[in-house]
Write an enzyme that holds these catalytic residues in place. Structure first.
Site, PDB file in Angstrom:
ATOM      1  CB  THR A  12      -0.926   0.005   1.219  1.00  0.00           C
ATOM      2  OG1 THR A  12      -1.807  -1.119   1.119  1.00  0.00           O
ATOM      3  CG2 THR A  12      -1.763   1.274   1.267  1.00  0.00           C
TER       4      THR A  12
ATOM      5  CE  LYS B 103      -5.376  -1.379   1.973  1.00  0.00           C
ATOM      6  NZ  LYS B 103      -4.048  -1.967   2.136  1.00  0.00           N
TER       7      LYS B 103
ATOM      8  CE  LYS C 112       1.995   1.946   4.263  1.00  0.00           C
ATOM      9  NZ  LYS C 112       2.442   0.767   3.512  1.00  0.00           N
TER      10      LYS C 112
END
Lengths: 291, 291
Positions: free
Chosen positions: A96, A171, A239
């Site tokens: 990701t 995502k 993150k």
């Protein structure tokens, strides 16, 4: 049969490459700390000393690393994938990472006649272990179709969402949903507990209607038990939210819900909860609401 | 067979009392504006001129009105339910209302040897029409068991959650979940659209995993179509969030997610969206993010 390269054998990557090995592909592997590659090497993967060496021996190279800076280093860096991969090969970043980095990698790869897909996953360590990950890809259809049989070793819900970066953007949409849904779960349970309700009963009744969510129905009972083990660790989620907020800012988009929840997750990190699951957000708001 | 009293025949109440009539109960009915009681009266309900008159003719009196102040008036007011109901009867308030008011009604009813349940519902106008409401009750088990056969005419997912007020508290937990889940849905779709993704495809893929929710999977496609009809109207939801925030404050509980989302719903009302569905929150954040 396509020769597979695999870079990054952490918790997620290790489970994923083991599924690829079970598919009978020849696999070359690299990881920053070599011992984490022991499992795949015992299953027949060939150890390589650099990402570039992996690329030189492979038709499709997967990366599953930590931060966008790691993606940049292993793909675009000195002895990186793009330096040594041959024409017509495919790079698939499953980390990701930043949509804009995916677009950049796609461009640099294309200039060398190399295909590139961004293909982040959802489903966590259990999805990786069980081979049931959702995979959201961005890039060329041609490359996607070529990689699809390998994706199918790792997951079930696999889709190409558009051009380069679109897997990462999907995502990010996923993580934006997870963030606000989670604060709702946490606050509903805090309220219910303070009101004196039986929390498992609340989950049972409320979890069948318009307030239902995967997070409430699956993670709610774990919160009630005080089990905040990951699942998906807060340090990764922080993150991801950082990337989403940066990309949103770049697109001139204000996301106040995400911004608020992100702050509470930063507080979770400050409290030392970075290795707990995302649902440990409960502990932050609980503590904030305690004498 | 228990004689049923029904006070409040708005969109929800009308559908609910029609199910009770189909169960063969004798029903007496009152509503502030008489014409909204035409349907149940045509189906055999007897019209009464006051809530007290309904109570005098009934063994179980249901109220399904608007605001907590309406609940207070029809139950505790001058010619209200409690003024004329007989000993051993049951009052069931199905309005989403204040938990503390439910406790007060329970106490005043008990002093007159009358049972009282708070039993708010979830499932909206469609759930009411189809007789598939969730019903979250608070009060005495004995009263709950007595009313249960009537509840079963209206809904499927029926539970007693604890003593007086606990039905309302459960509903508040439900609405706290709905609030934050909805801002997540809205922001995820805004982000996805800005990124250039196909929104229906995002819902299809992301809606199968850890980001899934009833709101995303059911209301997401309506947002994409620009269909913001209720469902559940914003003006009702704003009332519910107001109750939740007041009760939370009373219990010394800070709910920052709920507080934030509530503000955006107040903005929705300011924009004239009070009669749109809760998912019309999309229009508020969309407008805020447009030139």
């Amino acid at each position: 049969m396509e020769r597979i390269g695999w870079i990054g054998t952490g918790v997620m990557g290790r489970s994923m490459v083991l599924h690829v090995l079970q598919g009978g592909h020849p696999v070359s592997v690299f990881n920053r700390s070599r011992d984490k590659a022991d499992d795949p090497c015992r299953q027949g993967a060939a150890w390589c000393e650099t990402p570039g060496e992996v690329a030189a021996r492979s038709d499709i190279v997967f990366t599953m690393v930590g931060e966008p800076s790691d993606v940049e280093e292993v793909i675009l860096g000195g002895d990186g994938v793009l330096a040594r991969i041959r024409k017509g090969s495919v790079i698939v970043d499953m980390t990701t990472s930043e949509p804009s980095l995916a677009v950049r990698i796609y461009g640099e790869a294309k200039a060398k006649s190399v295909f590139s897909l961004d293909a982040p996953v959802s489903g966590g360590d259990i999805g990786a272990k069980e081979g049931t990950l959702a995979i959201m890809a961005g890039g060329d259809e041609e490359a996607f179709r070529r990689v699809l049989p390998v994706f199918e070793r790792m997951g079930g819900n696999i889709a190409i969402m558009g051009g380069p970066g679109m897997g990462q953007h999907t995502k990010m949409s996923n993580q934006i949903l997870v963030a606000s849904t989670m604060i709702g779960v946490v606050e509903a349970l805090l309220y219910a507990r303070r009101a004196g309700l039986d929390l498992n009963r609340v989950i049972e009744v409320v979890g069948k209607g318009a307030a239902a969510s995967w997070a409430f129905n699956k993670l709610g009972p774990r919160i009630v038990k005080g089990d905040t083990a990951p699942g998906f660790a807060i340090r990764h989620f922080v993150k991801d939210m950082g990337i989403a907020l940066t990309e949103a800012k770049r697109m001139k988009l204000a996301l106040p819900g995400l911004a608020l929840v992100n702050q509470f997750y930063l507080a979770a990190v400050a409290e030392g909860l970075e290795n707990e699951g995302t649902h440990a957000l409960f502990r932050v708001l609980d503590r904030m609401n305690s004498p």
